[in-house]
Design an enzyme around this catalytic site. Structure first.
Site, PDB file in Angstrom:
ATOM      1  CE  LYS A 127       6.153  -0.821  -2.154  1.00  0.00           C
ATOM      2  NZ  LYS A 127       5.124  -0.463  -3.163  1.00  0.00           N
ATOM      3  CD  GLU A 151      16.104  -3.352  -9.628  1.00  0.00           C
ATOM      4  OE1 GLU A 151      17.353  -3.787 -10.049  1.00  0.00           O
ATOM      5  OE2 GLU A 151      15.974  -2.413  -8.902  1.00  0.00           O
ATOM      6  CB  VAL A 154      13.300   0.839  -5.445  1.00  0.00           C
ATOM      7  CG1 VAL A 154      13.369   2.537  -5.602  1.00  0.00           C
ATOM      8  CG2 VAL A 154      13.323   0.779  -3.848  1.00  0.00           C
ATOM      9  N   GLY A 208      -3.317  -0.896 -11.068  1.00  0.00           N
ATOM     10  CA  GLY A 208      -3.220  -2.242 -10.327  1.00  0.00           C
ATOM     11  C   GLY A 208      -1.820  -1.027 -10.023  1.00  0.00           C
ATOM     12  CD  GLU A 211       1.681  -0.981  -1.919  1.00  0.00           C
ATOM     13  OE1 GLU A 211       1.924  -1.507  -1.351  1.00  0.00           O
ATOM     14  OE2 GLU A 211       2.302  -0.233  -3.516  1.00  0.00           O
ATOM     15  CG  ASP A 222       4.871   3.023  -2.068  1.00  0.00           C
ATOM     16  OD1 ASP A 222       4.473   1.935  -1.796  1.00  0.00           O
ATOM     17  OD2 ASP A 222       5.199   3.801  -2.973  1.00  0.00           O
ATOM     18  CE  LYS A 226       7.816   2.175  -4.613  1.00  0.00           C
ATOM     19  NZ  LYS A 226       7.103   2.743  -5.191  1.00  0.00           N
ATOM     20  N   GLY A 319       3.529  -1.278 -11.440  1.00  0.00           N
ATOM     21  CA  GLY A 319       2.118  -1.927 -12.793  1.00  0.00           C
ATOM     22  C   GLY A 319       2.353  -3.756 -12.102  1.00  0.00           C
TER      23      GLY A 319
HETATM   24  N1  HSE Z   1       1.957   1.712  -5.070  1.00  0.00           N
HETATM   25  C1  HSE Z   1       3.196   2.026  -6.276  1.00  0.00           C
HETATM   26  C2  HSE Z   1       3.575   2.894  -6.917  1.00  0.00           C
HETATM   27  C3  HSE Z   1       3.407   0.605  -6.131  1.00  0.00           C
HETATM   28  O1  HSE Z   1       2.289   3.698  -7.153  1.00  0.00           O
HETATM   29  O2  HSE Z   1       4.646   3.314  -6.864  1.00  0.00           O
HETATM   30  C4  HSE Z   1       5.000   0.870  -6.695  1.00  0.00           C
HETATM   31  O3  HSE Z   1       5.596   0.573  -5.306  1.00  0.00           O
END
Ligand code: HSE
Length: 337
Positions: A127, A151, A154, A208, A211, A222, A226, A319
């Protein structure tokens, strides 16, 4: 399609797993035959081979801790520096999925510049470069006559960008709002079930979702990144992180969650984007609010349009495979063109 991948963390590995496991389906249904010709990591080495790298061997090597574990083959180049690797690569497309840095966007921003200026299409899951240098990258892509796709930045692979920019073409979008961070929504959902904030954060990291530096998730940055990407893509607005009111969820306690529940409400981290601004705010919403039902790492975005009214998209927000799919969807589009 020859591809270079920058970053082999959760997302890069997810993409490789998809390309390995769906190879026959992608070739059969779409005529899509990807070949990985270069990979670069921050601390686990780089590899390049114009004749192609083995996806299975790449995954084995990275999961063993370093690309040094990749076997020697004819034409293999090890440990080129990443900018050289990008510029010299025979790749048609560079995929940038190294960790997001919302302060400087580096080193990924330089990788993006090098990719476009050396004549490659660019697909981002990262991002940072878009949040900090969207206009510059669009201009570079136009000058190079190459595509810039994002894509996966976001709502992972849930087609939030495609919905707004392709399916809703012809509508005017007045506003977008929703839940744009999977980690925080997962944590809040687990807290509603009684789990502590810190245990839920550890789970989100293990799954996963978070970040590399999860403070970006829990403090709202984060989601704010977005918001900027959506503001640019939807409204061509030049909003920056500094222009936005941003709060996170790290101050929310189990008591706060229980108090909201007793009042028939839930805490949610709500992002909003308008032509003149954006925000990310933790707030209590009533249980009958549509976003109250969006739980776990699921995200949602509602586009308010002139011709259709509100259009809401709900799906994975984070994910490994979910984000890997976002990249795949861009690669398939580029291949189609
Ligand atoms: N760390 C971000 C979240 C990952 O948890 O939404 C996806 O952008």
């Amino acid at each position: 399609m020859k591809i270079a991948i920058i970053g082999l963390g959760v997302v890069g590995q997810g993409l490789l797993e998809i390309l390995r496991d769906k190879a026959a389906e992608l070739a059969g249904r779409y005529g899509f035959q990807p070949q990985i010709v270069a990979v670069a990591t921050g601390s686990k080495g780089t590899l390049a081979n114009a004749d192609g790298l083995s996806i299975s061997e790449l995954l084995t090597a990275i999961q063993a801790g370093h690309l040094d574990h990749y076997p020697n083959t004819a034409g293999l180049q090890r440990n080129l520096d990443t900018l050289t690797l990008i510029r010299q690569s025979s790749a048609a497309v560079v995929v940038e999925c190294s960790p997001t840095n919302l302060q400087t966007a580096q080193p990924a921003l330089d990788y993006c510049r090098a990719s476009l200026s050396s004549g490659k299409h660019l697909v981002l899951a990262n991002k940072g470069p878009l949040a900090l240098a969207y206009a510059e990258l669009v201009t570079l892509a136009q000058q190079a006559h190459k595509q810039l796709r994002f894509e996966a930045t976001v709502m992972a692979g849930t087609p939030s960008i495609r919905l707004a920019l392709q399916a809703l073409r012809g509508c005017t979008i007045h506003e977008a709002h929703g839940i744009l961070n999977g980690t925080t929504n997962y944590i809040l959902t687990q807290m509603e079930g009684g789990m502590s904030y810190s245990d839920a954060l550890v789970q989100a990291q293990q799954l996963g979702y978070a970040e590399t530096d999860p403070t970006a998730d829990v403090d709202g940055w984060d989601a704010a990144g977005k918001v900027i990407i959506l503001a640019r893509a939807l409204f061509n607005s030049s909003i920056t992180l500094a222009d936005m009111a941003v709060s996170g969820i790290s101050q929310i306690t189990l008591d706060d969650v229980r108090t909201a529940q007793a009042a028939g409400e839930k805490w949610k981290l709500i992002a909003r984007v308008t032509p003149s601004g954006g925000s990310v705010q933790a707030m209590r919403i009533p249980l009958n609010h549509p976003l109250a039902a969006v739980s776990g790492a699921t995200n949602a975005v509602t586009y308010a349009t002139d011709l259709l009214g509100e259009v809401t998209l709900v799906g994975a927000g984070a994910g490994r495979l979910q984000t890997g799919f976002g990249i795949l969807s861009d690669l398939l589009d580029i291949a189609d063109r």
